[in-house]
Design a protein around this motif. Sequence first.
Motif, mmCIF file in Angstrom:
data_model
loop_
_atom_site.group_PDB
_atom_site.id
_atom_site.type_symbol
_atom_site.label_atom_id
_atom_site.label_comp_id
_atom_site.label_asym_id
_atom_site.label_seq_id
_atom_site.Cartn_x
_atom_site.Cartn_y
_atom_site.Cartn_z
ATOM 1 N N LEU A 25 0.875 -1.259 0.210
ATOM 2 C CA LEU A 25 -0.035 -0.110 0.117
ATOM 3 C C LEU A 25 0.969 1.152 -0.119
ATOM 4 C CD1 LEU A 25 -2.941 -0.748 2.452
ATOM 5 C CD2 LEU A 25 -3.128 -0.488 -0.169
ATOM 6 N N GLN A 26 2.024 0.933 0.734
ATOM 7 C CA GLN A 26 2.945 2.154 0.604
ATOM 8 C C GLN A 26 3.368 2.482 -0.984
ATOM 9 O OE1 GLN A 26 6.073 2.676 3.574
ATOM 10 N NE2 GLN A 26 5.287 1.188 4.741
ATOM 11 N N VAL A 27 3.764 1.614 -1.701
ATOM 12 C CA VAL A 27 4.122 1.650 -2.874
ATOM 13 C C VAL A 27 2.973 2.427 -3.764
ATOM 14 C CG1 VAL A 27 4.870 0.310 -4.969
ATOM 15 C CG2 VAL A 27 5.614 -0.325 -2.836
ATOM 16 N N ALA A 28 1.976 1.717 -3.486
ATOM 17 C CA ALA A 28 0.699 2.289 -4.338
ATOM 18 C C ALA A 28 0.524 3.546 -4.032
ATOM 19 C CB ALA A 28 -0.523 1.375 -3.932
ATOM 20 N N HIS A 29 0.484 4.006 -2.723
ATOM 21 C CA HIS A 29 -0.003 5.642 -2.246
ATOM 22 C C HIS A 29 1.266 6.471 -2.965
ATOM 23 C CE1 HIS A 29 -2.447 3.910 1.353
ATOM 24 N NE2 HIS A 29 -3.111 3.894 0.341
ATOM 25 N N LYS A 30 2.462 6.181 -2.874
ATOM 26 C CA LYS A 30 3.453 6.667 -3.411
ATOM 27 C C LYS A 30 3.330 7.076 -4.838
ATOM 28 C CE LYS A 30 5.838 7.641 0.476
ATOM 29 N NZ LYS A 30 5.854 8.788 1.124
ATOM 30 N N LEU A 31 3.051 5.978 -5.720
ATOM 31 C CA LEU A 31 2.853 6.193 -7.016
ATOM 32 C C LEU A 31 1.642 6.860 -7.329
ATOM 33 C CD1 LEU A 31 3.794 2.762 -8.263
ATOM 34 C CD2 LEU A 31 4.930 4.399 -8.546
ATOM 35 N N ILE A 32 0.480 6.920 -6.665
ATOM 36 C CA ILE A 32 -0.805 7.754 -6.715
ATOM 37 C C ILE A 32 -0.189 9.149 -6.404
ATOM 38 C CG2 ILE A 32 -2.983 8.308 -5.818
ATOM 39 C CD1 ILE A 32 -3.442 5.405 -4.984
ATOM 40 N N LEU A 40 4.548 11.634 -12.752
ATOM 41 C CA LEU A 40 4.099 10.368 -13.772
ATOM 42 C C LEU A 40 2.991 11.122 -14.528
ATOM 43 C CD1 LEU A 40 4.293 7.300 -11.317
ATOM 44 C CD2 LEU A 40 6.083 8.095 -13.011
ATOM 45 N N ALA A 41 3.251 11.077 -15.725
ATOM 46 C CA ALA A 41 2.291 11.859 -16.648
ATOM 47 C C ALA A 41 1.255 10.683 -17.589
ATOM 48 C CB ALA A 41 2.789 12.631 -17.870
ATOM 49 N N ASN A 42 0.114 10.953 -17.734
ATOM 50 C CA ASN A 42 -0.675 10.300 -18.647
ATOM 51 C C ASN A 42 0.120 9.538 -19.644
ATOM 52 O OD1 ASN A 42 -3.156 9.006 -18.989
ATOM 53 N ND2 ASN A 42 -3.303 10.453 -20.839
ATOM 54 N N GLY A 43 -0.066 8.197 -19.822
ATOM 55 C CA GLY A 43 0.551 7.380 -20.790
ATOM 56 C C GLY A 43 2.134 6.908 -20.262
ATOM 57 N N ALA A 44 2.650 7.413 -19.075
ATOM 58 C CA ALA A 44 4.050 7.115 -18.803
ATOM 59 C C ALA A 44 3.890 5.491 -18.656
ATOM 60 C CB ALA A 44 4.408 7.825 -17.633
ATOM 61 N N LYS A 45 5.052 4.978 -19.065
ATOM 62 C CA LYS A 45 5.175 3.523 -18.884
ATOM 63 C C LYS A 45 5.714 3.227 -17.588
ATOM 64 C CE LYS A 45 6.648 -0.943 -20.840
ATOM 65 N NZ LYS A 45 7.248 -1.376 -22.143
ATOM 66 N N ALA A 66 0.645 -4.005 -5.168
ATOM 67 C CA ALA A 66 0.547 -2.381 -5.460
ATOM 68 C C ALA A 66 0.073 -2.105 -6.614
ATOM 69 C CB ALA A 66 1.799 -1.904 -5.247
ATOM 70 N N TYR A 67 0.420 -2.961 -7.866
ATOM 71 C CA TYR A 67 0.042 -2.455 -9.172
ATOM 72 C C TYR A 67 -1.577 -2.873 -9.283
ATOM 73 C CZ TYR A 67 4.385 -1.452 -11.444
ATOM 74 O OH TYR A 67 5.411 -0.745 -11.781
ATOM 75 N N GLN A 68 -1.996 -4.000 -8.600
ATOM 76 C CA GLN A 68 -3.466 -4.577 -8.609
ATOM 77 C C GLN A 68 -4.389 -3.335 -8.011
ATOM 78 O OE1 GLN A 68 -3.024 -8.302 -6.836
ATOM 79 N NE2 GLN A 68 -2.660 -9.283 -8.883
ATOM 80 N N GLU A 69 -3.701 -2.934 -6.875
ATOM 81 C CA GLU A 69 -4.332 -1.909 -6.107
ATOM 82 C C GLU A 69 -4.564 -0.682 -7.079
ATOM 83 O OE1 GLU A 69 -6.265 -0.018 -2.890
ATOM 84 O OE2 GLU A 69 -5.855 -2.216 -3.158
ATOM 85 N N TRP A 75 -6.146 4.055 -11.631
ATOM 86 C CA TRP A 75 -4.807 4.808 -11.811
ATOM 87 C C TRP A 75 -4.059 4.429 -13.001
ATOM 88 C CZ3 TRP A 75 -4.787 9.469 -9.635
ATOM 89 C CH2 TRP A 75 -5.447 9.602 -8.479
ATOM 90 N N ILE A 76 -3.827 3.043 -13.247
ATOM 91 C CA ILE A 76 -3.005 2.565 -14.352
ATOM 92 C C ILE A 76 -3.822 1.480 -15.112
ATOM 93 C CG2 ILE A 76 -1.101 2.792 -12.873
ATOM 94 C CD1 ILE A 76 -1.041 -0.275 -12.527
ATOM 95 N N GLU A 77 -3.273 1.207 -16.124
ATOM 96 C CA GLU A 77 -3.902 0.223 -17.243
ATOM 97 C C GLU A 77 -2.722 -0.831 -17.588
ATOM 98 O OE1 GLU A 77 -5.967 -0.506 -21.588
ATOM 99 O OE2 GLU A 77 -5.190 1.544 -21.039
ATOM 100 N N MET A 78 -2.898 -2.276 -17.171
ATOM 101 C CA MET A 78 -1.897 -3.454 -17.595
ATOM 102 C C MET A 78 -2.489 -3.859 -18.757
ATOM 103 S SD MET A 78 -1.277 -4.869 -13.729
ATOM 104 C CE MET A 78 -3.065 -5.019 -13.085
ATOM 105 N N ARG A 79 -1.563 -3.523 -19.877
ATOM 106 C CA ARG A 79 -1.851 -4.123 -21.212
ATOM 107 C C ARG A 79 -1.020 -5.262 -21.256
ATOM 108 N NH1 ARG A 79 -0.854 1.817 -23.842
ATOM 109 N NH2 ARG A 79 -2.507 3.018 -22.634
ATOM 110 N N PRO A 80 -1.530 -6.502 -21.705
ATOM 111 C CA PRO A 80 -0.893 -7.819 -21.957
ATOM 112 C C PRO A 80 0.111 -7.764 -23.142
ATOM 113 C CG PRO A 80 -3.398 -8.137 -21.776
ATOM 114 C CD PRO A 80 -3.199 -6.658 -21.886
ATOM 115 N N ASN A 81 1.181 -8.283 -22.737
ATOM 116 C CA ASN A 81 2.573 -8.233 -23.710
ATOM 117 C C ASN A 81 3.174 -6.748 -24.017
ATOM 118 O OD1 ASN A 81 2.139 -11.038 -23.864
ATOM 119 N ND2 ASN A 81 0.527 -10.812 -25.413
ATOM 120 N N LYS A 82 2.537 -5.776 -23.235
ATOM 121 C CA LYS A 82 3.037 -4.383 -23.641
ATOM 122 C C LYS A 82 3.556 -3.670 -22.418
ATOM 123 C CE LYS A 82 0.148 -3.517 -27.718
ATOM 124 N NZ LYS A 82 -0.898 -2.592 -28.311
#
Length: 495
Positions: A25-32, A40-45, A66-69, A75-82
């Motif tokens: 959750l600390q990781v998730a909150h810092k990224l948020i 971290l701009a829109n579209g940043a990988k 953290a990514y699942q949260e 906040w993010i989109e997980m794209r398969p193979n990308k």
Amino acid sequence: MNSPVEIPFKNIILLDRLSGTPVYLQVAHKLINAIQRGVLANGAKLPGTRSLAEILEVHRKTVVAAYQELDAQGWIEMRPNKGTYVTYSSENRYPGLKNFRAEDLISYPRETGFAFEKSMLLDRPVSVSNVDLEFTDGLPDVRLAPMDKLAKAYSGVLRRKNNRKYLGYSHAEGNIYFREKLAGYLNNTRGLHIKAENILTTRGVQMGIYLASQLLINKGDRVVVADLSYYTANMIFQKAGAHILSVPVDEQGISVDALRKLCKTTPVRLLYITPHHHYPTTVTLSAERRMELLGLSVKYGFIILEDDHDYDFHYNSSPVLPLASADRAGMVVYVGSFCKALAPGLRSGYLVAPADLITELGKFRRIIDRQGDLMMEQALGELLDEGEVQRHIKKAQKVYHQRRDLLETLLNTHLSDYLTFKSPPGGLAFWTEWRKDINLMRVSKACLKRNLHLPQTLLFQTGKLSAVRLGFGNMDEDEMREAILILSEVVAQES
């Protein structure tokens, strides 16, 4: 678009291993936080889970969680193979925020992004220090407070099921049981003739003054105070829009003749006084002048706001009853508290007035403090009913009487060449007038270097006056002797 390599994730995501918050959750909150601030701009990988786990020195499953949260919150989109990409844009919300630093993510903004009015009226030095010895404005010794009795009463209140009603909302005027017991206490000790309906409980004298000023003073109204007067009260009146006028004080208190002359030429809305022990000089308003003031208030229609901040402690004789005890025209609003009788941190005060004003003041209080601490008021009511508060005040008065006499002796022995004073008939402070060639500010600074705090708020030095208000209640006899010894040595060096 920033690449994962260009972004300092180790600086952005600072983890606290001792925190009770799970690491994922600390990781998730810092990224948020980084996304919200535009780092971290829109579209940043984002880095892959293994890469970020290595950077942060955590288990890969922690980053996965953290990514699942973040994904679940949108906040993010997980794209398969990308890969994983930021899908929330802060640039549209904060178009002016472009130059970010990593340290921005671990600090709160130092200034607002909008304009607001700042008040110089409310600027005042804060009397706080870390030294062992301190002269106060006339505060009690909290070590004498009957905490065992209060804790027992409060614990009992919490345990009784029938007191659970105090955990909900109730009368804005305060706990009815407490107000009934307080009315009896004030009637017995101050000669009042009131009932519970005449009392509004507050968090202390200052809150009572504030509430009264908000209701009773309009912009442009003239408020009369003594010269000198209580600085905080003056600020409250000015913030309410009042014009402050002053009248002199002599050995019998505020000058009634000066007030009378003022009323003949100027409409006065309110008179603020501390008659029992005038602040800061400690003189007592004479009985004759009290009656004159009541007559003037009726004749000219001004309100008397009577601040009785230290009525409980008197040493030479029985205290003079407050003006409120002789008010038959409903012109006096009386404020007091238990902050001196018990301890400043126990914010229990009261405002006494005719019932119609109490009802209206209750509406104002409801805005800033819905009803106060009903549980604590219940406990204090029980202590009043059992006579514990009265017994404590009687015991404390003996202690403070001894401390007053000791300070009188010490001042005469060590500082008589530098100051004059009259022993106060009550209260917890001396008013001392000093030689004008002594720089009191330098004395204060020198005392602080020697483990004695003499706050700037106690110093009254102008072209016409050089005085210090010395509170003695908070120090025991050994502490007082040490404090006066330090003060006398400093004054000898500075004079």
